[in-house]
Design a protein around this motif. Sequence first.
Motif, PDB file in Angstrom:
ATOM      1  N   SER A  54      27.333  15.969 -31.098  1.00  0.00           N
ATOM      2  CA  SER A  54      27.530  16.521 -32.442  1.00  0.00           C
ATOM      3  C   SER A  54      26.807  17.861 -32.585  1.00  0.00           C
ATOM      4  O   SER A  54      27.357  18.825 -33.142  1.00  0.00           O
ATOM      5  N   PHE A  55      25.591  17.949 -32.076  1.00  0.00           N
ATOM      6  CA  PHE A  55      24.815  19.194 -32.108  1.00  0.00           C
ATOM      7  C   PHE A  55      25.568  20.311 -31.380  1.00  0.00           C
ATOM      8  O   PHE A  55      25.701  21.430 -31.890  1.00  0.00           O
ATOM      9  N   ALA A  56      26.085  19.997 -30.187  1.00  0.00           N
ATOM     10  CA  ALA A  56      26.786  21.003 -29.387  1.00  0.00           C
ATOM     11  C   ALA A  56      28.057  21.485 -30.075  1.00  0.00           C
ATOM     12  O   ALA A  56      28.408  22.668 -30.002  1.00  0.00           O
ATOM     13  N   ARG A  57      28.754  20.579 -30.751  1.00  0.00           N
ATOM     14  CA  ARG A  57      29.999  20.948 -31.424  1.00  0.00           C
ATOM     15  C   ARG A  57      29.748  21.767 -32.701  1.00  0.00           C
ATOM     16  O   ARG A  57      30.441  22.746 -32.969  1.00  0.00           O
ATOM     17  N   GLN A  77      32.959  17.628 -20.629  1.00  0.00           N
ATOM     18  CA  GLN A  77      34.342  17.673 -21.116  1.00  0.00           C
ATOM     19  C   GLN A  77      34.460  17.201 -22.566  1.00  0.00           C
ATOM     20  O   GLN A  77      35.473  17.457 -23.224  1.00  0.00           O
ATOM     21  N   HIS A  78      33.427  16.508 -23.090  1.00  0.00           N
ATOM     22  CA  HIS A  78      33.467  16.036 -24.472  1.00  0.00           C
ATOM     23  C   HIS A  78      33.367  17.182 -25.478  1.00  0.00           C
ATOM     24  O   HIS A  78      33.719  17.011 -26.644  1.00  0.00           O
ATOM     25  N   VAL A  79      32.881  18.348 -25.033  1.00  0.00           N
ATOM     26  CA  VAL A  79      32.716  19.486 -25.947  1.00  0.00           C
ATOM     27  C   VAL A  79      33.353  20.728 -25.326  1.00  0.00           C
ATOM     28  O   VAL A  79      32.660  21.638 -24.852  1.00  0.00           O
ATOM     29  N   PRO A  80      34.688  20.778 -25.300  1.00  0.00           N
ATOM     30  CA  PRO A  80      35.362  21.930 -24.673  1.00  0.00           C
ATOM     31  C   PRO A  80      35.041  23.254 -25.363  1.00  0.00           C
ATOM     32  O   PRO A  80      35.131  24.315 -24.750  1.00  0.00           O
TER      33      PRO A  80
END
Length: 390
Positions: A54-57, A77-80
């Motif tokens: 969530s932080f990365a997105r 891959q969860h945060v393209p």
Amino acid sequence: MIIHRAIEDTLKRQFGTFPIIALTGPRQAGKTTLLKDIFSQIPYVSLEDLDTRSFAREDPRGFLTTHSPPVIFDEVQHVPELFSYIQTKSDEERKTGQYILSGSQHFLLLDNISQSLAGRAGILHLLPFTMQEVEHLDTFPVRYEDLIYRGLYPRIWDIESLEPSIWYRSYIKTYLERDVRSIKEVTDLSQFHKFLKLCAGRTGQILNLSALANDTGITHNTARSWISVLETSFVVFLLKPYYKNFNKQITKSPKLYFYDAGLATSLLGIESPQQIITHPLKGALFETMIVSEFIKYQMNTQRSDVGFYLRDKTGHEIDYLAKQAGGDSIAVEIKAGKTVSSDYFENLRYWDGMTQEGIGKNYVVYGGDQIQKRTEGSVLPWKKVSEVFK
């Protein structure tokens, strides 16, 4: 116990060459363990964690400031959305060894690399263990049937009491529900599971998409798309035919193989090594195990050798043909039998006489335990398959 991987030197070399390293491979191949072991001084961040993801997105700039390089981002891959920001940061730094990106979904990772990280990333693939990596263990089997049944996924070797058939069923379920479910080309998981089982029944065989589609009850185009899904998630690979300098009588369709014979065995419903001994696909499973070792070698070393098979319309076939960078060839016949026969060299003799360029080194890899140096080539037992490229 940490089992050292053959790809380690290549990975370290790439880390000193590129600003970004991308390590992909099938689920449970040991990527996280490998990275934590050889880059133990570099901070590790898993994007499998929902709060971290969530932080990365929500704040990619803040995320990259918090986790400054060098850093390992796992399951990236969860945060393209993160890739373009990593590109910008790596360009600003202008030095090697900044980011190590790891993920089991090869199709997502490479798609984003092609868009954002082209020319900046060294791409490596980690597959399950090679035979050479585990042959020193006390649990390494005497019979190849036991190794086919067990397969070479690290988890099975970590826990000696773990029953392979139980683990593989769980692995397949996780693969379908977590990896395949998110792919837009697959709308019916039960039908895809049927397709996967039918592919297992065709490992080591020439791919006939029309027959595979008919047996599954899907269109030819869907079958082609689903084979691509299995390729990009490191379940199967296609070995291309070699037909340079030959006439129209050469087969030009690829052969289908599973990366891990144990996974194929589970999908076939085989529940013990004893069943393999009399199974009609015993030879195909043995060939799958050996050819996958060649593919692992190429990926681990980043050699420029290209692998093929060679077959004409009358059935004369070379199971594996490696074209080396210098132009030399290595031809390998693969035989599940445990007693060497002169017939094992029949196809090698045939193609030696047919090809204009000649075949360099000839090998027969078989199910027995003797090493023989013959006029027509070398005989290697299955346990010594790595000797082919030495």
